[in-house]
Design a protein around this motif. Structure first.
Motif, PDB file in Angstrom:
ATOM      1  N   GLY A 287       0.789  -1.218   0.000  1.00  0.00           N
ATOM      2  CA  GLY A 287       0.000   0.000   0.000  1.00  0.00           C
ATOM      3  C   GLY A 287       0.822   1.269   0.000  1.00  0.00           C
ATOM      4  N   ARG A 288       2.014   1.232   0.568  1.00  0.00           N
ATOM      5  CA  ARG A 288       2.830   2.448   0.633  1.00  0.00           C
ATOM      6  C   ARG A 288       3.893   2.498  -0.460  1.00  0.00           C
ATOM      7  N   PHE A 289       4.578   1.376  -0.682  1.00  0.00           N
ATOM      8  CA  PHE A 289       5.710   1.363  -1.596  1.00  0.00           C
ATOM      9  C   PHE A 289       5.318   0.679  -2.901  1.00  0.00           C
ATOM     10  N   VAL A 290       5.578   1.370  -4.007  1.00  0.00           N
ATOM     11  CA  VAL A 290       5.041   0.978  -5.308  1.00  0.00           C
ATOM     12  C   VAL A 290       6.172   0.640  -6.273  1.00  0.00           C
ATOM     13  N   ALA A 291       5.956  -0.417  -7.076  1.00  0.00           N
ATOM     14  CA  ALA A 291       6.808  -0.766  -8.217  1.00  0.00           C
ATOM     15  C   ALA A 291       8.258  -1.032  -7.822  1.00  0.00           C
ATOM     16  N   PRO A 292       8.503  -1.965  -6.888  1.00  0.00           N
ATOM     17  CA  PRO A 292       9.880  -2.289  -6.506  1.00  0.00           C
ATOM     18  C   PRO A 292      10.523  -3.248  -7.505  1.00  0.00           C
ATOM     19  N   ALA A 293      11.695  -2.890  -8.020  1.00  0.00           N
ATOM     20  CA  ALA A 293      12.378  -3.788  -8.956  1.00  0.00           C
ATOM     21  C   ALA A 293      13.689  -3.171  -9.397  1.00  0.00           C
ATOM     22  N   HIS A 294      14.314  -3.821 -10.371  1.00  0.00           N
ATOM     23  CA  HIS A 294      15.563  -3.438 -11.021  1.00  0.00           C
ATOM     24  C   HIS A 294      16.643  -3.162  -9.976  1.00  0.00           C
ATOM     25  N   GLY A 295      17.220  -4.238  -9.467  1.00  0.00           N
ATOM     26  CA  GLY A 295      18.184  -4.079  -8.403  1.00  0.00           C
ATOM     27  C   GLY A 295      19.403  -4.953  -8.550  1.00  0.00           C
ATOM     28  N   ASP A 296      20.020  -5.259  -7.424  1.00  0.00           N
ATOM     29  CA  ASP A 296      21.266  -6.017  -7.385  1.00  0.00           C
ATOM     30  C   ASP A 296      21.357  -6.691  -6.022  1.00  0.00           C
ATOM     31  N   ILE A 297      22.295  -7.594  -5.852  1.00  0.00           N
ATOM     32  CA  ILE A 297      22.440  -8.353  -4.608  1.00  0.00           C
ATOM     33  C   ILE A 297      23.845  -8.173  -4.061  1.00  0.00           C
ATOM     34  N   THR A 298      23.923  -8.074  -2.729  1.00  0.00           N
ATOM     35  CA  THR A 298      25.202  -8.094  -2.041  1.00  0.00           C
ATOM     36  C   THR A 298      25.044  -8.899  -0.756  1.00  0.00           C
ATOM     37  N   THR A 299      26.163  -9.161  -0.083  1.00  0.00           N
ATOM     38  CA  THR A 299      26.169  -9.996   1.124  1.00  0.00           C
ATOM     39  C   THR A 299      26.902  -9.267   2.233  1.00  0.00           C
ATOM     40  N   ASP A 300      26.336  -9.307   3.453  1.00  0.00           N
ATOM     41  CA  ASP A 300      26.959  -8.584   4.564  1.00  0.00           C
ATOM     42  C   ASP A 300      27.959  -9.461   5.304  1.00  0.00           C
ATOM     43  N   ASP A 301      28.485  -8.954   6.419  1.00  0.00           N
ATOM     44  CA  ASP A 301      29.534  -9.648   7.159  1.00  0.00           C
ATOM     45  C   ASP A 301      29.077 -10.962   7.771  1.00  0.00           C
ATOM     46  N   ASN A 302      27.776 -11.111   7.980  1.00  0.00           N
ATOM     47  CA  ASN A 302      27.230 -12.338   8.563  1.00  0.00           C
ATOM     48  C   ASN A 302      26.780 -13.350   7.518  1.00  0.00           C
ATOM     49  N   GLY A 303      27.064 -13.056   6.259  1.00  0.00           N
ATOM     50  CA  GLY A 303      26.627 -13.962   5.208  1.00  0.00           C
ATOM     51  C   GLY A 303      25.177 -13.764   4.805  1.00  0.00           C
ATOM     52  N   GLN A 304      24.539 -12.709   5.300  1.00  0.00           N
ATOM     53  CA  GLN A 304      23.161 -12.414   4.945  1.00  0.00           C
ATOM     54  C   GLN A 304      23.118 -11.693   3.603  1.00  0.00           C
ATOM     55  N   ASP A 305      22.268 -12.175   2.700  1.00  0.00           N
ATOM     56  CA  ASP A 305      22.124 -11.549   1.395  1.00  0.00           C
ATOM     57  C   ASP A 305      21.107 -10.416   1.449  1.00  0.00           C
TER      58      ASP A 305
END
Length: 517
Positions: A287-305
């Motif tokens: 309801g608040r955030f519209v049309a999420p897309a076109h992105g990329d992936i990274t990983t933090d220090d804990n292995g979380q994507d």
């Protein structure tokens, strides 16, 4: 079952929200502002940067800093257009504007630079970028290459790598670079097929005869990610640039073979999707955030994507100087036991979430449980083993009925969904009402906050079950001990009728119809 915004208790709605912060209609613009109440030292809030940073790409430098590059395109004018804006972060959620990647425009087509793709390769920062002629100019769409010794540039342009005149397919934008077993490849395409091609060793050209299609005409904005034996193809589909009317979302295919075929969670080959939004969304609007897309992936220090992407915020501007105001977001990527991604917990953008580089795990393991009331000793069940929408939830003496068994699943940020094994429907506060004493019911899972629960350890081996939308907890009405007494919501008062034991039955997830992936 839709929630009624007018009944949401905004004092408590964000008390412990993390991933998947808002349900599908909880924060509709115009219904009153929603502000977070959690500790800012442990949570971040989307959007992270704006009002304009679409098509983000991300890479982490050797010193641990993250660098993100975005589009700042205005196809009608170049008077205030940035030549690929750059952001920098030490922690993935606080970002600082650094400057522009280019000192001057690439010369092979005078137009807008967009959809950058950044990688560190062979000792250099390499950027593939899209370039499109302005509406009143001649020229071809294409993908160019630029390099720099440092992530903040300036980047030196090496010209066009591939363009619409090089092949019959068209849509030569939105490149994504992959080093596969020491050989450079480029994925690319925009609504005329997603393609894969081998590059020359200097990355400045492509090898004829290596071009192949890997997904249909429904897609653009490719991201490729390898994990646990699978190659994942994240793609954008729908409309990106119509303001709040945009239908952009993310779909995902995977393959054990780098060259495909890439199939989605239904087993459908991504080559078969040629209509926008026809597949299974792995990230879509709320309801608040519209049309999420076109992105990329990274990983933090804990292995979380983490998935970085753009979206509109209905509480912010829809357009800035006539340009769609697509802002910079980030959300965690969880993975199911059968290795499918779940972005942001409920596959919609979160308002807030636990910060990157911190551990976030539930206090109960995912599994099937009997949920037993401490006061009465009886267990929570769906009345009469009903499979109907809106059926009542009550207590009853344990009798091994699957209507008394619940799939309890952690979705991040301290939140769980609780799904009846017999009916495949989720424990729900109907319409998100804040009325004390409102009966709990079952409804198909729709990702709303009224179906999300904080399971909180009481410190004595028992738990309370707190609804995310209302802040009230599940209890047996009037501390009843009889079979059939109603299970309702009520403010926490510490009574045994509000305390529950979770008796583990098994860990095999049912393939229920409401499963959101």
């Amino acid at each position: 079952m839709p929630e009624d915004d007018s009944g949401v208790n905004r004092r408590n709605v964000l008390k412990s929200i993390g991933i998947g912060a808002l349900g599908s209609t909880l924060a509709v613009a115009g219904s009153g502002s929603v502000s977070a109440t959690t500790d800012d030292s442990t949570h971040y809030h989307n959007a992270l940067y704006g009002p304009h940073f679409p098509d983000p790409t991300i890479h982490r430098a050797g010193d641990g800093t993250w660098w993100s590059y975005g589009t700042n395109m205005n196809r009608n004018s170049d008077s205030d257009e940035l030549l690929v804006p750059i952001l920098r972060s030490d922690n993935l959620h606080e970002w600082t504007y650094v400057g522009e990647a280019f000192d001057s425009r690439p010369g092979w087509t005078y137009g807008s630079i967009w959809a950058p793709d950044i990688h560190y390769y062979d000792g250099e920062w390499v950027m593939f970028y899209s370039l499109s002629p302005r509406p009143w100019e001649s020229g071809e769409f294409g993908i160019g290459l630029a390099k720099s010794d440092t992530p903040d540039g300036p980047f030196t342009d090496y010209g066009q790598i591939i363009g619409d005149n090089d092949h019959a397919s068209g849509g030569s934008i939105d490149g994504y670079f992959v080093d596969y077993n020491g050989t450079p490849y480029l994925f690319w395409g925009s609504f005329q097929g997603i393609y894969l091609v081998e590059l020359t060793s200097d990355l400045q050209d492509w090898k004829p005869g290596t071009l192949q299609q890997v997904a249909g005409d429904a897609y653009e904005g490719s991201t490729v990610f390898y994990r646990n034996g699978y190659w994942y193809l994240f793609v954008a589909t729908g409309t990106c640039c119509n303001g709040y009317s945009s239908t952009y979302e993310v779909e995902v295919g995977r393959s054990t073979n780098f060259f495909g075929p890439y199939t989605d969670v239904s087993g459908t080959d991504m080559m078969n999707y040629n209509s926008d939004n026809a597949g299974i969304a792995q990230l879509t609007s709320n309801g608040r955030f519209v049309a999420p897309a076109h992105g990329d992936i990274t990983t933090d220090d804990n292995g979380q994507d983490w998935f970085v992407y753009h979206a509109y915020d209905r509480t912010g501007p829809e357009y800035v100087d006539g340009v769609p105001a697509r802002q910079f977001f980030i959300d965690r990527v969880e993975w199911t036991d059968d290795d499918w991604p779940v972005i942001a917990g409920d596959k919609t953008p979160s308002l807030q979430s636990v910060e990157p580089n911190t551990n976030d795990s539930g206090i109960l393991a995912d599994g099937i449980y009997e949920i037993q009331n401490v006061n009465s000793g009886k267990v929570m069940e769906v009345a009469d083993a009903s499979t109907s929408d809106g059926a009542n939830v009550r207590q009853w003496t344990a009798n091994d009925c699957t209507c008394q068994r619940w799939w309890v699943e952690y979705i991040g940020g301290g939140e769980y969904r609780i799904v009846n094994e017999n009916s495949n429907r989720a424990l729900d506060v109907p319409d998100g009402t804040t009325t004390d004493g409102a009966s709990l019911q079952q409804w198909p899972w729709f990702t709303g906050a009224a179906q999300k629960w904080n399971i909180i350890d009481n410190g004595d081996g028992t738990y309370r079950i707190e609804n995310v939308a209302t802040g009230d907890v599940a209890e047996v009405y009037n501390a009843g001990t009889a079979d059939g007494d109603d299970v309702v919501q009520w403010p926490w008062n510490g009574g045994d009728q509000q305390r529950w034991n979770f008796n583990f039955i098994g860990g095999v997830q049912p393939l229920w119809d409401g499963r959101p992936w």
